[in-house]
Write a protein that holds these residues in place. Structure first.
Motif, mmCIF file in Angstrom:
data_model
loop_
_atom_site.group_PDB
_atom_site.id
_atom_site.type_symbol
_atom_site.label_atom_id
_atom_site.label_comp_id
_atom_site.label_asym_id
_atom_site.label_seq_id
_atom_site.Cartn_x
_atom_site.Cartn_y
_atom_site.Cartn_z
ATOM 1 N N GLU A 30 -26.854 3.541 27.666
ATOM 2 C CA GLU A 30 -25.539 3.538 27.040
ATOM 3 C C GLU A 30 -25.526 2.548 25.892
ATOM 4 N N GLY A 31 -24.439 2.518 25.164
ATOM 5 C CA GLY A 31 -24.293 1.561 24.072
ATOM 6 C C GLY A 31 -23.824 2.236 22.806
ATOM 7 N N ASP A 32 -23.584 1.416 21.789
ATOM 8 C CA ASP A 32 -23.131 1.946 20.500
ATOM 9 C C ASP A 32 -24.195 2.811 19.845
ATOM 10 N N PHE A 33 -25.458 2.446 20.042
ATOM 11 C CA PHE A 33 -26.562 3.254 19.521
ATOM 12 C C PHE A 33 -27.342 3.769 20.718
ATOM 13 N N LEU A 34 -27.417 5.082 20.844
ATOM 14 C CA LEU A 34 -28.096 5.706 21.971
ATOM 15 C C LEU A 34 -28.653 7.050 21.532
ATOM 16 N N THR A 35 -29.945 7.246 21.736
ATOM 17 C CA THR A 35 -30.538 8.566 21.549
ATOM 18 C C THR A 35 -31.314 8.916 22.807
ATOM 19 N N ILE A 36 -31.209 10.167 23.179
ATOM 20 C CA ILE A 36 -31.904 10.673 24.355
ATOM 21 C C ILE A 36 -32.607 11.956 23.932
ATOM 22 N N THR A 37 -33.918 11.990 24.104
ATOM 23 C CA THR A 37 -34.701 13.166 23.736
ATOM 24 C C THR A 37 -35.592 13.550 24.901
ATOM 25 N N ARG A 38 -35.449 14.802 25.334
ATOM 26 C CA ARG A 38 -36.317 15.316 26.384
ATOM 27 C C ARG A 38 -37.260 16.336 25.751
ATOM 28 N N THR A 39 -38.544 16.172 26.033
ATOM 29 C CA THR A 39 -39.562 17.126 25.596
ATOM 30 C C THR A 39 -40.303 17.603 26.842
ATOM 31 N N LEU A 43 -39.162 11.951 28.755
ATOM 32 C CA LEU A 43 -37.774 11.661 28.440
ATOM 33 C C LEU A 43 -37.808 10.347 27.671
ATOM 34 N N SER A 44 -37.374 10.369 26.426
ATOM 35 C CA SER A 44 -37.397 9.195 25.567
ATOM 36 C C SER A 44 -35.960 8.741 25.329
ATOM 37 N N ILE A 45 -35.729 7.454 25.519
ATOM 38 C CA ILE A 45 -34.385 6.892 25.347
ATOM 39 C C ILE A 45 -34.477 5.668 24.443
ATOM 40 N N VAL A 46 -33.603 5.617 23.461
ATOM 41 C CA VAL A 46 -33.471 4.438 22.606
ATOM 42 C C VAL A 46 -32.055 3.928 22.815
ATOM 43 N N CYS A 47 -31.957 2.661 23.256
ATOM 44 C CA CYS A 47 -30.639 2.097 23.514
ATOM 45 C C CYS A 47 -30.691 0.577 23.453
ATOM 46 N N CYS A 48 -29.541 -0.040 23.674
ATOM 47 C CA CYS A 48 -29.417 -1.495 23.664
ATOM 48 C C CYS A 48 -30.376 -2.114 24.670
ATOM 49 N N GLN A 49 -31.170 -3.053 24.214
ATOM 50 C CA GLN A 49 -32.209 -3.663 25.043
ATOM 51 C C GLN A 49 -31.635 -4.376 26.261
ATOM 52 N N LYS A 50 -30.484 -5.012 26.110
ATOM 53 C CA LYS A 50 -29.958 -5.813 27.211
ATOM 54 C C LYS A 50 -29.582 -4.977 28.432
ATOM 55 N N ASN A 51 -29.440 -3.660 28.271
ATOM 56 C CA ASN A 51 -29.071 -2.791 29.386
ATOM 57 C C ASN A 51 -30.263 -2.326 30.215
ATOM 58 N N SER A 88 -46.040 0.164 2.372
ATOM 59 C CA SER A 88 -46.788 -0.608 1.374
ATOM 60 C C SER A 88 -46.810 -2.100 1.711
ATOM 61 N N GLN A 89 -45.880 -2.533 2.577
ATOM 62 C CA GLN A 89 -45.826 -3.920 3.017
ATOM 63 C C GLN A 89 -46.430 -4.097 4.419
ATOM 64 N N GLY A 90 -47.008 -3.014 4.953
ATOM 65 C CA GLY A 90 -47.609 -3.070 6.278
ATOM 66 C C GLY A 90 -46.601 -3.110 7.408
ATOM 67 N N ILE A 91 -45.397 -2.583 7.166
ATOM 68 C CA ILE A 91 -44.321 -2.609 8.156
ATOM 69 C C ILE A 91 -44.203 -1.241 8.808
ATOM 70 N N SER A 92 -44.392 -1.204 10.113
ATOM 71 C CA SER A 92 -44.286 0.023 10.889
ATOM 72 C C SER A 92 -42.814 0.351 11.160
ATOM 73 N N ILE A 93 -42.504 1.643 11.234
ATOM 74 C CA ILE A 93 -41.134 2.059 11.493
ATOM 75 C C ILE A 93 -41.079 3.038 12.655
ATOM 76 N N PHE A 94 -39.885 3.197 13.197
ATOM 77 C CA PHE A 94 -39.558 4.246 14.160
ATOM 78 C C PHE A 94 -38.316 4.907 13.588
ATOM 79 N N ALA A 95 -38.420 6.158 13.164
ATOM 80 C CA ALA A 95 -37.324 6.839 12.477
ATOM 81 C C ALA A 95 -36.585 7.779 13.417
ATOM 82 N N ILE A 96 -35.275 7.827 13.239
ATOM 83 C CA ILE A 96 -34.413 8.726 13.998
ATOM 84 C C ILE A 96 -33.435 9.355 13.018
ATOM 85 N N SER A 97 -33.338 10.665 13.072
ATOM 86 C CA SER A 97 -32.386 11.364 12.213
ATOM 87 C C SER A 97 -31.269 11.954 13.054
#
Length: 130
Positions: A30-39, A43-51, A88-97
């Motif tokens: 749960e939280g203000d930012f939450l994504t749930i993806t099932r493949t 089951l992949s979940i992105v949410c508030c770390q404190k939870n 170009s700065q060597g910074i890895s990302i995790f993108a969500i659309s």
């Protein structure tokens, strides 16, 4: 000339979790930012770390920002523009659309470098509305 974007950085710290493909969505997802993806594999979940319980398999310590405008589906190369700058700065990302826009997660220790790189490319990056 490349598009200059308005980017909003959020304070919340997120985690990217991996659960078994047949797992139920847990109550802590749960939280203000939450994504749930099932493949078929997970089951992949992105949410508030404190939870998230300590025993859950996850990658912790992500900060996130969003492109602070609604992006038309016909636009091409928005994520490429930002990810290329960060790569170009060597910074890895995790993108969500989402339907409206794109979000990029950056490891917390890389956030300051990411903001600097994006600002040097001419993007307006706001933190806490500034």
């Amino acid at each position: 000339m490349e598009k200059r974007l308005t980017i909003k950085v959020f304070e919340e710290i997120l985690s990217v979790c991996r659960l078994d493909k047949s797992a139920r969505v847990p109550d802590w997802a749960e939280g203000d930012f939450l994504t749930i993806t099932r493949t078929p594999e997970e089951l992949s979940i992105v949410c508030c770390q404190k939870n998230i319980p300590e025993d859950v398999k996850c990658e912790r310590g992500w900060r996130y920002f969003k492109i602070d405008e609604v992006l038309d589906f016909s636009l091409v190369g928005i994520l490429s523009l930002l990810s290329g700058t960060l790569a170009s700065q060597g910074i890895s990302i995790f993108a969500i659309s989402t339907y409206d826009t794109d979000y990029i997660l950056i490891k917390e220790e890389e956030l300051d470098r990411a903001i600097e790189a994006l600002r040097l490319e001419g993007h307006h990056v706001s933190i806490n509305g500034q």
